[in-house]
Design a protein around this motif. Sequence first.
Motif, PDB file in Angstrom:
ATOM      1  N   ARG A  46       0.873  -1.177   0.000  1.00 30.35           N
ATOM      2  CA  ARG A  46       0.000   0.000   0.000  1.00 30.35           C
ATOM      3  C   ARG A  46       0.908   1.223   0.000  1.00 30.35           C
ATOM      4  O   ARG A  46       2.108   1.102   0.247  1.00 30.35           O
ATOM      5  N   PRO A  47       0.356   2.404  -0.243  1.00 27.88           N
ATOM      6  CA  PRO A  47       1.238   3.585  -0.279  1.00 27.88           C
ATOM      7  C   PRO A  47       2.043   3.804   1.004  1.00 27.88           C
ATOM      8  O   PRO A  47       3.188   4.220   0.955  1.00 27.88           O
ATOM      9  N   GLU A  48       1.455   3.486   2.162  1.00 25.58           N
ATOM     10  CA  GLU A  48       2.132   3.766   3.422  1.00 25.58           C
ATOM     11  C   GLU A  48       2.634   2.526   4.164  1.00 25.58           C
ATOM     12  O   GLU A  48       3.379   2.640   5.129  1.00 25.58           O
ATOM     13  N   ALA A  49       2.208   1.336   3.728  1.00 22.24           N
ATOM     14  CA  ALA A  49       2.562   0.134   4.492  1.00 22.24           C
ATOM     15  C   ALA A  49       2.522  -1.112   3.618  1.00 22.24           C
ATOM     16  O   ALA A  49       1.914  -1.131   2.552  1.00 22.24           O
ATOM     17  N   VAL A  50       3.178  -2.144   4.126  1.00 24.90           N
ATOM     18  CA  VAL A  50       3.093  -3.478   3.535  1.00 24.90           C
ATOM     19  C   VAL A  50       2.179  -4.295   4.454  1.00 24.90           C
ATOM     20  O   VAL A  50       2.396  -4.343   5.665  1.00 24.90           O
ATOM     21  N   LEU A  51       1.155  -4.894   3.864  1.00 23.79           N
ATOM     22  CA  LEU A  51       0.228  -5.737   4.605  1.00 23.79           C
ATOM     23  C   LEU A  51       0.666  -7.182   4.416  1.00 23.79           C
ATOM     24  O   LEU A  51       0.832  -7.659   3.295  1.00 23.79           O
ATOM     25  N   ILE A  52       0.858  -7.882   5.533  1.00 20.91           N
ATOM     26  CA  ILE A  52       1.248  -9.292   5.529  1.00 20.91           C
ATOM     27  C   ILE A  52       0.077 -10.074   6.097  1.00 20.91           C
ATOM     28  O   ILE A  52      -0.374  -9.794   7.211  1.00 20.91           O
ATOM     29  N   GLU A  53      -0.424 -11.043   5.332  1.00 21.47           N
ATOM     30  CA  GLU A  53      -1.543 -11.863   5.784  1.00 21.47           C
ATOM     31  C   GLU A  53      -1.167 -13.332   5.631  1.00 21.47           C
ATOM     32  O   GLU A  53      -0.626 -13.727   4.606  1.00 21.47           O
ATOM     33  N   VAL A  54      -1.471 -14.123   6.647  1.00 16.02           N
ATOM     34  CA  VAL A  54      -1.214 -15.561   6.590  1.00 16.02           C
ATOM     35  C   VAL A  54      -2.493 -16.280   7.002  1.00 16.02           C
ATOM     36  O   VAL A  54      -3.017 -16.050   8.091  1.00 16.02           O
ATOM     37  N   TRP A  55      -2.979 -17.142   6.099  1.00 13.68           N
ATOM     38  CA  TRP A  55      -4.154 -17.968   6.387  1.00 13.68           C
ATOM     39  C   TRP A  55      -3.706 -19.370   6.767  1.00 13.68           C
ATOM     40  O   TRP A  55      -2.758 -19.902   6.196  1.00 13.68           O
ATOM     41  N   ASP A  56      -4.398 -19.936   7.755  1.00 11.63           N
ATOM     42  CA  ASP A  56      -4.228 -21.353   8.057  1.00 11.63           C
ATOM     43  C   ASP A  56      -5.587 -21.924   8.433  1.00 11.63           C
ATOM     44  O   ASP A  56      -6.548 -21.191   8.679  1.00 11.63           O
ATOM     45  N   GLY A  95     -14.061 -21.250   8.035  1.00  8.00           N
ATOM     46  CA  GLY A  95     -13.038 -22.058   8.686  1.00  8.00           C
ATOM     47  C   GLY A  95     -11.675 -21.422   8.579  1.00  8.00           C
ATOM     48  O   GLY A  95     -11.362 -20.713   7.629  1.00  8.00           O
ATOM     49  N   GLY A  96     -10.879 -21.662   9.574  1.00  8.74           N
ATOM     50  CA  GLY A  96      -9.529 -21.125   9.591  1.00  8.74           C
ATOM     51  C   GLY A  96      -9.490 -19.688  10.059  1.00  8.74           C
ATOM     52  O   GLY A  96     -10.478 -19.142  10.561  1.00  8.74           O
ATOM     53  N   LYS A  97      -8.329 -19.096   9.870  1.00  7.54           N
ATOM     54  CA  LYS A  97      -8.134 -17.720  10.306  1.00  7.54           C
ATOM     55  C   LYS A  97      -7.087 -17.045   9.431  1.00  7.54           C
ATOM     56  O   LYS A  97      -6.304 -17.709   8.761  1.00  7.54           O
ATOM     57  N   ILE A  98      -7.111 -15.733   9.467  1.00  6.67           N
ATOM     58  CA  ILE A  98      -6.064 -14.922   8.851  1.00  6.67           C
ATOM     59  C   ILE A  98      -5.422 -14.102   9.958  1.00  6.67           C
ATOM     60  O   ILE A  98      -6.110 -13.365  10.668  1.00  6.67           O
ATOM     61  N   VAL A  99      -4.130 -14.278  10.123  1.00  6.66           N
ATOM     62  CA  VAL A  99      -3.362 -13.438  11.034  1.00  6.66           C
ATOM     63  C   VAL A  99      -2.623 -12.439  10.157  1.00  6.66           C
ATOM     64  O   VAL A  99      -2.013 -12.811   9.163  1.00  6.66           O
ATOM     65  N   TRP A 100      -2.706 -11.168  10.505  1.00  9.81           N
ATOM     66  CA  TRP A 100      -2.166 -10.125   9.641  1.00  9.81           C
ATOM     67  C   TRP A 100      -1.389  -9.103  10.459  1.00  9.81           C
ATOM     68  O   TRP A 100      -1.575  -8.972  11.680  1.00  9.81           O
ATOM     69  N   CYS A 101      -0.544  -8.357   9.771  1.00  9.72           N
ATOM     70  CA  CYS A 101       0.109  -7.201  10.368  1.00  9.72           C
ATOM     71  C   CYS A 101       0.468  -6.215   9.260  1.00  9.72           C
ATOM     72  O   CYS A 101       0.544  -6.589   8.086  1.00  9.72           O
ATOM     73  N   GLU A 102       0.648  -4.972   9.655  1.00  3.74           N
ATOM     74  CA  GLU A 102       1.065  -3.927   8.738  1.00  3.74           C
ATOM     75  C   GLU A 102       2.428  -3.410   9.151  1.00  3.74           C
ATOM     76  O   GLU A 102       2.654  -3.115  10.327  1.00  3.74           O
ATOM     77  N   CYS A 103       3.302  -3.290   8.178  1.00  2.87           N
ATOM     78  CA  CYS A 103       4.644  -2.755   8.405  1.00  2.87           C
ATOM     79  C   CYS A 103       4.744  -1.442   7.656  1.00  2.87           C
ATOM     80  O   CYS A 103       4.564  -1.396   6.431  1.00  2.87           O
ATOM     81  N   LEU A 104       4.974  -0.360   8.405  1.00  2.00           N
ATOM     82  CA  LEU A 104       5.058   0.959   7.771  1.00  2.00           C
ATOM     83  C   LEU A 104       6.248   1.043   6.813  1.00  2.00           C
ATOM     84  O   LEU A 104       7.327   0.522   7.113  1.00  2.00           O
ATOM     85  N   ILE A 105       6.020   1.678   5.688  1.00  2.00           N
ATOM     86  CA  ILE A 105       7.093   1.927   4.734  1.00  2.00           C
ATOM     87  C   ILE A 105       7.878   3.126   5.241  1.00  2.00           C
ATOM     88  O   ILE A 105       7.295   4.140   5.621  1.00  2.00           O
TER      89      ILE A 105
END
Length: 109
Positions: A46-56, A95-105
């Motif tokens: 994204r313009p201000e951050a990188v979004l990291i998403e992991v589904w399991d 079912g399952g989940k998404i764990v996510w975080c944002e890392c500012l650029i």
Amino acid sequence: MVDTVELLASELVTNAINATGVTEIPEDANQLAGKAQPIYLCLSVRPEAVLIEVWDSSSTPPLQRAAADDEENGRGLVLVQALSKEWGCVLLPTGGKIVWCECLIEGSA
């Protein structure tokens, strides 16, 4: 910043593997058939951050805990919280989940 994104993605993927996958790989990889569960990693810029998403496939939300000084595990979510702008978990009705975080650029507010 690349190092931070790599570390955050690694922590979330490791948690997903621990929640759903085989954590010890046998000498004969054929023994994994039918045991390993898929996980999915998505990185979005994204313009201000990188979004990291992991589904399991596990519906158990991640649990942040205090690790003892001599423990080798238990600090991943502490790192995620410290290094990311924000993080969270979404339990999916399918079912399952998404764990996510944002890392500012770097350089963005």
